[in-house]
Design a protein around this motif. Structure first.
Motif, PDB file in Angstrom:
ATOM      1  N   MET A  14       0.681  -1.298  -0.001  1.00 42.94           N
ATOM      2  CA  MET A  14      -0.017  -0.081  -0.059  1.00 42.94           C
ATOM      3  C   MET A  14       0.880   1.020   0.074  1.00 42.94           C
ATOM      4  O   MET A  14       1.705   1.538   0.956  1.00 42.94           O
ATOM      5  CB  MET A  14      -0.898   0.113   1.237  1.00 42.94           C
ATOM      6  N   LEU A  19      -2.485   7.756  -0.295  1.00 38.94           N
ATOM      7  CA  LEU A  19      -3.611   7.458   0.471  1.00 38.94           C
ATOM      8  C   LEU A  19      -4.169   8.932   0.891  1.00 38.94           C
ATOM      9  O   LEU A  19      -3.411   9.949   1.240  1.00 38.94           O
ATOM     10  CB  LEU A  19      -3.214   6.771   1.732  1.00 38.94           C
ATOM     11  N   ILE A  27      -8.984   8.181  -3.582  1.00 37.65           N
ATOM     12  CA  ILE A  27      -9.285   6.775  -2.958  1.00 37.65           C
ATOM     13  C   ILE A  27     -10.029   6.852  -1.707  1.00 37.65           C
ATOM     14  O   ILE A  27      -9.788   7.776  -1.056  1.00 37.65           O
ATOM     15  CB  ILE A  27      -7.813   6.004  -2.577  1.00 37.65           C
ATOM     16  N   MET A  29     -11.453   5.805   1.530  1.00 42.35           N
ATOM     17  CA  MET A  29     -11.124   5.008   2.895  1.00 42.35           C
ATOM     18  C   MET A  29     -11.573   5.662   4.120  1.00 42.35           C
ATOM     19  O   MET A  29     -10.565   6.243   4.914  1.00 42.35           O
ATOM     20  CB  MET A  29      -9.541   4.701   2.858  1.00 42.35           C
ATOM     21  N   PRO A 194      -3.798  -4.210  -1.117  1.00 46.41           N
ATOM     22  CA  PRO A 194      -3.761  -4.015  -2.578  1.00 46.41           C
ATOM     23  C   PRO A 194      -2.804  -4.660  -3.253  1.00 46.41           C
ATOM     24  O   PRO A 194      -2.507  -4.018  -4.619  1.00 46.41           O
ATOM     25  CB  PRO A 194      -4.041  -2.641  -2.802  1.00 46.41           C
ATOM     26  N   TYR A 255      -6.524  -1.028  -8.106  1.00 47.49           N
ATOM     27  CA  TYR A 255      -5.821  -0.611  -6.908  1.00 47.49           C
ATOM     28  C   TYR A 255      -6.344   0.128  -6.178  1.00 47.49           C
ATOM     29  O   TYR A 255      -6.444   0.033  -4.831  1.00 47.49           O
ATOM     30  CB  TYR A 255      -4.333  -0.373  -7.426  1.00 47.49           C
ATOM     31  N   CYS A 259      -7.755  -0.698  -2.222  1.00 49.46           N
ATOM     32  CA  CYS A 259      -7.461   0.116  -0.971  1.00 49.46           C
ATOM     33  C   CYS A 259      -8.714   0.169  -0.336  1.00 49.46           C
ATOM     34  O   CYS A 259      -8.821   0.408   0.990  1.00 49.46           O
ATOM     35  CB  CYS A 259      -6.698   1.313  -1.421  1.00 49.46           C
ATOM     36  N   ASP A 263      -9.987  -0.919   3.286  1.00 48.67           N
ATOM     37  CA  ASP A 263     -10.691   0.015   4.530  1.00 48.67           C
ATOM     38  C   ASP A 263     -11.948  -0.810   4.982  1.00 48.67           C
ATOM     39  O   ASP A 263     -12.227  -0.625   6.174  1.00 48.67           O
ATOM     40  CB  ASP A 263     -11.164   1.225   3.658  1.00 48.67           C
TER      41      ASP A 263
END
Length: 505
Positions: A14, A19, A27, A29, A194, A255, A259, A263
Motif C-alpha cells: 500500500m 492515500l 481513493i 477510505m 492491495p 488498486y 485500497c 478499508d
C-alpha cells in the motif's frame, strides 16, 4: 496496571503517497480516515527493505536485513531472532497472527502463540535471488500480466485469502471476550491487498466509475532510468514493451478499489472491537510492508527506494493515551518492536542488538529521531542497494551503480538527482563517507552470495523425493467446535453467546 490490548493491522504493498490520509486523493477510505482523526499519524514512515519478506522480518524483529539474513523473499528467518511477539508473550500477552507474514524456513510461528491461517506465499527457498546469474530473469517472478489483465473480477486467490484472514481475526476477538477476557492480546491481522494482481470485485471497481483516475506524474523513458531501475524493467519483463495507457489506468483503478476493500475490512475489525466491548482497551496500529510504484517513473511493484515503493502508512490510534497529531520526522517499521514493547509496559533487553528506536517520544508529542536506514539485496540488484533518509534528504548508495540524492522538501516526486549539483557536493561526500563507514559492502556482498548458494543447493535437494512442507498448517480440533455430545448443551450455548444471558430461575 492492566496492559492494553493491541490490534496491529497490516496492508500489503500500500503506497502511502496516494492515500487520502496523506494527500488529496480519489481513493475512498473512510474507516482509515476516521481512525486517523484520533491517531498519531506518521507522515514520513518507511519500510527498511522494499520487498515483502525482508521488510516483514525487519518489522517483526527491529533489526536490519543484513543482521538477520533477510536478503530476499526466500531468506530463512532464524528462529532465535526475538520478535515483538516473543517480547509481548513474555509480558503475558496472547500473541496471534491472522494472515500473511511470509516467514521462510521451518519456524512458522516466531513467537506467535497462535497462527489462525496459513500464509499466502510459500515458506521454502524456491524464490531465492541469484547474483551468480544476474542476467537470467527468474521465470517465477512478476511479469506485466497483472497490468495487462487489470479489471474487475468475481474471485481471486487473494480474495480467498483475505476473506479468511478477516473472518478468523474477528472470530479470534469473539473467542477472546468469551474465553480469555482477563488476558491481554496482541492480534496481528495481515491482509494481502492491495498487492497485485490489479483486480477487484465489481462493487469496488464501480466505486470509481466516473472518477478521474490520476495517471503517473513522472513517467520516464527506459534510457532515462537509473541502472537499478533499468534492471527492474527487465526483471518484470517490461523492457522494450510499453504499456497501453488504458491498462495503466485500469490497474490503478483496481488498486484504488483494493485500497477501499482494505478499508472496509478495517471497518469490520473496528466494529468487532466495539461489539465486544474491547474498543476502549485496545490500541490500534496500522501500517504496511512497502508500497507500489504503480507506473510512476515508468516503474511497477516495489524493489526501489523511491517514495511510492518505500513509504508506508503508519498510525497509532490510542486516543486515551495520545493526542491526535502528525509527525513529520522520518521513522520506519523497524521502530515498531521497541514501540510495541514500551506501549505494553515492558522494556527491550539492553544486551541484545536492536536497530529500531522507540516512537514513544513522537507519540507523546516530545519529538524523537528523524532517520531511516534501509537495505535492499533482492530482485534487480547485483550488489547491496543501501539508503539513508534523514532531514530533507534521501540518499541511495551502491558500489555498482551511481548514487542518488534527493531533497524531498523541494522535490517530493524525486525528479532531480542532486549528485552532480555543485551546492550539494559537501553533503554528498559526507553521506558517501557515512555509508562506507556504516557498511562493509564487499563483506556484505559475500555474505549474501554465500546465503544464496546455500539456499539454492538445499532447495534443489528438497525438491527430490518426499516433500515435507514448511507451510503453516492451522490445526482445528473439530471435537471442540459447535455442538458435541460430551459437552452439556445448555452450558455450551450459554458460553458461546456474547453477551451471556442471565441464568434462568
Amino acid at each position: 496496571m492492566k496492559r492494553p490490548n493491541i490490534l496491529f493491522i497490516m496492508a500489503d504493498q500500500m503506497a502511502a503517497p496516494l492515500l487520502p490520509i496523506y494527500a488529496d486523493s480519489p481513493i475512498k477510505m473512510p474507516h482509515l480516515a476516521k481512525l486517523a482523526e484520533q491517531a498519531v499519524v506518521f507522515d514520513s514512515a518507511y519500510c527498511n527493505s522494499p520487498l515483502c519478506a525482508p521488510s516483514r522480518f525487519t518489522l517483526v524483529s527491529g533489526q536490519l536485513p543484513s543482521r538477520i539474513g533477510a536478503y530476499d523473499n526466500a531468506a530463512d528467518f532464524p528462529a532465535d531472532v526475538p520478535t515483538y511477539a516473543h517480547y509481548l508473550r513474555r509480558l503475558g500477552y496472547h500473541t496471534a497472527l491472522s494472515g500473511k507474514m511470509h516467514f521462510c524456513g521451518p519456524d512458522q510461528l516466531h513467537g506467535y502463540e497462535q497462527r489462525l491461517t496459513s500464509d499466502i506465499y510459500p515458506a521454502d527457498y524456491g524464490w531465492a535471488v541469484n547474483w551468480d546469474a544476474p542476467d537470467e530473469r527468474p521465470s517465477w517472478y512478476h511479469n506485466m500480466a497483472s497490468v495487462l489483465q487489470a479489471g474487475p473480477c468475481v474471485r481471486t486467490n487473494q480474495l480467498d485469502f483475505d476473506e479468511e484472514v478477516v473472518f478468523k481475526a474477528r472470530q479470534y476477538l469473539y473467542d477472546h471476550v468469551r474465553e480469555h477476557a482477563d488476558r491481554p492480546f496482541c492480534l496481528t491481522v495481515s491482509m494481502t491487498h492491495p498487492h497485485d494482481p490489479y483486480t477487484i470485485p465489481r462493487h469496488y471497481w464501480d466505486l470509481y466509475e466516473g472518477v478521474d483516475i490520476p495517471m503517473p506524474l513522472n513517467p520516464l523513458e527506459q534510457d532515462q532510468q537509473d541502472p537499478h531501475a533499468q534492471r527492474l524493467l527487465k526483471v518484470y519483463d517490461l523492457w522494450d514493451k510499453p504499456l497501453p495507457a488504458d491498462k495503466i489506468r485500469d490497474a490503478r483503478r483496481a488498486y484504488f478499489g483494493a485500497c477501499s476493500y482494505i478499508d472496509d475490512n478495517i471497518g469490520k475489525l473496528v466494529q468487532t472491537l466495539e461489539e465486544c466491548g474491547l474498543a476502549d482497551d485496545t490500541l490500534i496500529v496500522f501500517s504496511g510492508d512497502h508500497g507500489d510504484m504503480l507506473g510512476e517513473r515508468g516503474l511497477w511493484y516495489k524493489m526501489h527506494w523511491f517514495e511510492m515503493s518505500a513509504r508506508v502508512p503508519l498510525l497509532v490510534h490510542a486516543p486515551k493515551r495520545f493526542q491526535a497529531s502528525r509527525v513529520a520526522a522520518s521513522v520506519s517499521t523497524c521502530d515498531l518492536l521497541p514501540t510495541l514493547v514500551e506501549l505494553a509496559g515492558g522494556e527491550v533487553q539492553s544486551n541484545l542488538h536492536l536497530d529500531g528506536r522507540s516512537l514513544l517520544g513522537h507519540l507523546q508529542g516530545q519529538g524523537g529521531h528523524d532517520e531511516v536506514i534501509g537495505e535492499y539485496m533482492a530482485e534487480g540488484t547485483v550488489g547491496p542497494l543501501l539508503m539513508i533518509r534523514r532531514g530533507a534528504y534521501k540518499f541511495v548508495y551502491s558500489e555498482d551503480d551511481p548514487c542518488l540524492l534527493y531533497d524531498l522538501s523541494r522535490d517530493p516526486h524525486e525528479r532531480e538527482n542532486l549528485t552532480d549539483s555543485p551546492d550539494h557536493q559537501t553533503l554528498l561526500q559526507a553521506l558517501v563517507d557515512e555509508a562506507r563507514q556504516r557498511w562493509d559492502v564487499p563483506a556484505l556482498r559475500q555474505q549474501v552470495l554465500a546465503s544464496q548458494r546455500r539456499r539454492r543447493l538445499v532447495a534443489q535437494a528438497l525438491a527430490i523425493g518426499t516433500l515435507t512442507s514448511w507451510d503453516h498448517q492451522p490445526l482445528v480440533d473439530a471435537s471442540q467446535q459447535y455442538m458435541r455430545n460430551h459437552i452439556d448443551l445448555d452450558d455450551l450455548e450459554r458460553k458461546a453467546r456474547y453477551p451471556q444471558p442471565a441464568p434462568l430461575d
